[in-house]
Each structure stands twice: as C-alpha cells, then as structure tokens.
Design a protein around this motif. Sequence first.
Motif, mmCIF file in Angstrom:
data_model
loop_
_atom_site.group_PDB
_atom_site.id
_atom_site.type_symbol
_atom_site.label_atom_id
_atom_site.label_comp_id
_atom_site.label_asym_id
_atom_site.label_seq_id
_atom_site.Cartn_x
_atom_site.Cartn_y
_atom_site.Cartn_z
ATOM 1 N N GLY A 160 0.804 -1.222 0.000
ATOM 2 C CA GLY A 160 0.000 0.000 0.000
ATOM 3 C C GLY A 160 0.831 1.264 0.000
ATOM 4 N N VAL A 161 1.894 1.289 0.802
ATOM 5 C CA VAL A 161 2.706 2.516 0.813
ATOM 6 C C VAL A 161 3.482 2.675 -0.492
ATOM 7 N N ILE A 162 3.863 1.549 -1.112
ATOM 8 C CA ILE A 162 4.510 1.649 -2.433
ATOM 9 C C ILE A 162 3.503 2.179 -3.458
ATOM 10 N N ALA A 163 2.282 1.630 -3.454
ATOM 11 C CA ALA A 163 1.252 2.102 -4.381
ATOM 12 C C ALA A 163 0.894 3.556 -4.087
ATOM 13 N N GLY A 164 1.028 3.957 -2.827
ATOM 14 C CA GLY A 164 0.730 5.330 -2.444
ATOM 15 C C GLY A 164 1.670 6.353 -3.047
ATOM 16 N N GLY A 188 -2.151 8.754 -3.868
ATOM 17 C CA GLY A 188 -2.093 9.167 -2.476
ATOM 18 C C GLY A 188 -3.073 8.508 -1.526
ATOM 19 N N PRO A 189 -4.365 8.386 -1.891
ATOM 20 C CA PRO A 189 -5.309 7.795 -0.939
ATOM 21 C C PRO A 189 -4.958 6.370 -0.509
ATOM 22 N N ALA A 211 -4.227 5.266 3.380
ATOM 23 C CA ALA A 211 -4.905 4.128 4.008
ATOM 24 C C ALA A 211 -3.900 3.107 4.530
ATOM 25 N N ALA A 212 -2.850 2.852 3.754
ATOM 26 C CA ALA A 212 -1.821 1.910 4.192
ATOM 27 C C ALA A 212 -1.076 2.441 5.413
#
Length: 124
Positions: free
Chosen positions: A57-61, A65-66, A70-71
């Motif tokens: 999630g933080v990589i996808a962020g 951004g959202p 969430a991650a």
Amino acid sequence: MFVSLAVVTVFMSALLLVSAGAKSLRTRHITEQMSTLGVPQGMMAFLIGAQIAGAAGVIAGLWWGPVGIAAAIGLALYFAGAVAFHLRVSGGGPHHGLRRPDRIACCHPLTADSRSGARLDRAG
C-alpha cells in the motif's frame, strides 16, 4: 523531495517484507516471542497479511495518495497494537523504558535532547 520519499518508502517496505517473511517461516525465535506476548498462533496469518498489505500500500501510495494514506493508517494501527502487546506483557510500570519521558523526548526531533539539554531547531 519525491526521491527522498521514494527511498524511505521502499526501505520501510523492504523491512516490512523481511519481517513478514520471518513470521511466515515461524522460526523458534519468532514463535517464542509471539507466545510470550500472548499472540495466538491463529493470528499470525493476519499479522503477515497486514505487513504485506501495508508494504504494498505505501509503495502504491507513491502513485495514488489515498492508497498510501490508508496503508499508513493501517500500519500505524498495526504498530500501535504491537506496542500495546509489549506494554501489556511488561506491565508498563513507571520504570518501563517506553514510559520514561526522557526516552520519548529524545525520539522526537522537535523536543529537547535529554542528554545534552540542547534543543533541535528547524532553522539552523
């Protein structure tokens, strides 16, 4: 600035994946630590999944951004739970290392450094 964010994010995600990998191997050290903390063995799959999802999630962020927000919230809750389990086992008394104000103060960059009395300022 984005490069710094990306480097820190990738490094943190790698650490989360290493931790999840260690939990998935269920080595003696990890299982002893989890049983000492009172974490049920059935919860291990959830913890592994939370770490992997947080890392992804933080990589996808970095791109959306959202998802990263969430991650980050999920990982903050994950680690808050870890701190709670550790404090519960140790008793969290007044002599516990996490409760000492000087230890908390030296961990935050805008507070006084307890060893030297110096204050860290943003304007150098």
